[in-house]
Scaffold this motif. Sequence first.
Motif, PDB file in Angstrom:
ATOM      1  N   GLY A 184      -4.565  -1.172  -7.494  1.00  0.00           N
ATOM      2  CA  GLY A 184      -4.340  -2.213  -6.483  1.00  0.00           C
ATOM      3  C   GLY A 184      -5.068  -3.511  -6.792  1.00  0.00           C
ATOM      4  O   GLY A 184      -5.145  -4.400  -5.944  1.00  0.00           O
ATOM      5  N   SER A 236       0.766   4.062  -2.953  1.00  0.00           N
ATOM      6  CA  SER A 236       0.394   5.479  -2.745  1.00  0.00           C
ATOM      7  C   SER A 236       1.597   6.397  -3.003  1.00  0.00           C
ATOM      8  O   SER A 236       1.430   7.522  -3.460  1.00  0.00           O
ATOM      9  CB  SER A 236      -0.151   5.681  -1.326  1.00  0.00           C
ATOM     10  OG  SER A 236       0.763   5.163  -0.399  1.00  0.00           O
ATOM     11  N   LYS A 289       0.851  -1.216   0.000  1.00  0.00           N
ATOM     12  CA  LYS A 289       0.000   0.000   0.000  1.00  0.00           C
ATOM     13  C   LYS A 289       0.877   1.253   0.000  1.00  0.00           C
ATOM     14  O   LYS A 289       0.644   2.212  -0.745  1.00  0.00           O
ATOM     15  CB  LYS A 289      -0.903   0.008   1.244  1.00  0.00           C
ATOM     16  CG  LYS A 289      -2.166  -0.824   1.109  1.00  0.00           C
ATOM     17  CD  LYS A 289      -3.324  -0.206   1.934  1.00  0.00           C
ATOM     18  CE  LYS A 289      -4.599  -1.041   1.790  1.00  0.00           C
ATOM     19  NZ  LYS A 289      -4.622  -2.156   2.812  1.00  0.00           N
TER      20      LYS A 289
END
Length: 593
Positions: free
Chosen positions: A210, A132, A128
């Motif tokens: 994702g 990001s 993650k």
Amino acid sequence: MILDSLKRLEYRGYDSVGIAVAGDGEIFWEKDKGNIASVESRIRQANMPGNCGIGHTRWATHGKPNRVNAHPHFDCTKNIAVVHNGIIENFHDLKEELIETGHRFASETDTEVIPHLIEKNYEGDLLKAVISSVKRLQGSYAIAVATAESKEIIVAKLRSPLVIGIGKGENFIASDVPAILPYTKEVIYLDDQDVAVVSAQSVRIYDSSGNLVTRRVATVQWEQEEAEKGEYRHFMLKEIHEQPEALKNTIDSIIDSRTCQIRFPHLEIPDKFLHEAQSITLVACGTAYHAALVAKYAFTNLTNLPTLAEPASEFRYSPPYIDSHTLLIAISQSGETADTLAAVQEAKKRGAKVLAICNVTGSSLARASDSIIYTRAGPEIGVASTKAYTTQLAAVIALTLHLAELKGKMEKSAQEEILRDLLGIPDAVEKALNVEPQTVEIAEKFKDTTTFLYIGRHYNLATAFEGALKLKEISYIHAEGYGAGEMKHGPIALVQPNYPTVAIATRGAVREKMLSNIQEIKARGGPVIALANPGDTEVKELTDYTIEVPEVREVLSPIVNIIPLQLLAYYIAVKKGYNVDQPRNLAKSVTVE
Ligand code: BG6
């Protein structure tokens, strides 16, 4: 393994190197300025236990080559290590933002913002945090992230090349196939904005949102030996001598020698479009641009289509008129040159059909184009391009003949005649290689010269440019290629007894003109090294050195005429003691703007 693989990638950058190995809760690393040979022993002595690691060989963009700017780069805790290929264009803003929130930077590089961003976004899930973080990056990147904690490497790609190699109980990530060829031929080419989590057991690929996605596993056609020097002292010399075979493989893949029919296996662009095309624009960089220049003459003369040849780095900011009737031909050995890829994007935006001439299957250019003609030169490792150039010329001339017939500008019989001559080119190049001993002699004579002029006309203007580029690239002698007819309008002022001029005076429509231009230089005391065809006593009597090359049809002569100039540049560089395969400041494929 990482060191050995980096060696096989060194043609892409060799000013500094570094490795990091992630062990149980700690990252072991070593890096320094210089090519691998110069830092290898220190790295091999360093204690780096573990079987999960990343490595990098650098071509500096931001921050000079030194130990601090070498990759990998780290976050503040040194738990996150990152290696990167590309340029982060908004690194200044990101760096300021991170410094304001307490991050401490060690290097001058754009890359170092990446580990700090990941550190900032890390809340227990590294994937993650990487997803990001890369969303904040503008520019181009292929990155690999290793951490002290995990036995996984996370990679992300935007514009810069990245392949994943699928092994048995092990997996590999690299900028290019030669790095992993000893271990596997099963590779995955990631798409832009893909992020992947790679461990020894598995490969999971995610798109930019994702979501788990699958990508095709391709099998590499090359053998590892092809990417090795064999008995040659340098890759460049090996590749010069591989040209007859590379040309034969390329020409045989395009022309059926029995029926003398042209067939392009991957030509998806319908003949209807080619027939209706109203203009051609060629884009390329470096040596490939010189192939585009020869193509411009061929298309103009044989198809009568308005044709332009543009350096891609210029095209992308001032493109000529392009529309949906334009055939854009992009020429690139690697298929990864950022300027050429950007020119293709620009042309596509304006509706052009894009045909790529490329030497690397699965490359970004191959995947970005509507159609592709592959040259079959095999891996080209020497930074100064040789066999890729001559195979590009063969491919683009075959394409010209195809278009000329499609457009009714050439009778089938005339086309067949030229195709037969093209089928004979590998033998002509084999013969041209016999001038090697003479180029060694001439190299000995002129190795301490500080300036060289190369002159040519018509199809061989590009030969003059390419000959000069070869000498510049590897011997660092200032060399200029120039239109022979233009000399009297300026550069002839440079002519003097210790400045040699290489003149391409082979038979064809402009030989007489070349003779007068040579006269003009001789009249001012300039030594002349001429390329001529066998039995050309006039050129022989007029010049100081005459290198005889086999006579072929003029449109094909740039393929043969460049051979002695490649050899001359090579031997001058060797006699000056330079590292021919890793010339200073260069890289094999410039994936940054
Ligand atoms: C340079 C290489 O980086 O890029 C040259 O050193 C090459 O040899 C030029 O001609 C263009 O590369 P490509 O791969 O697009 O043909």
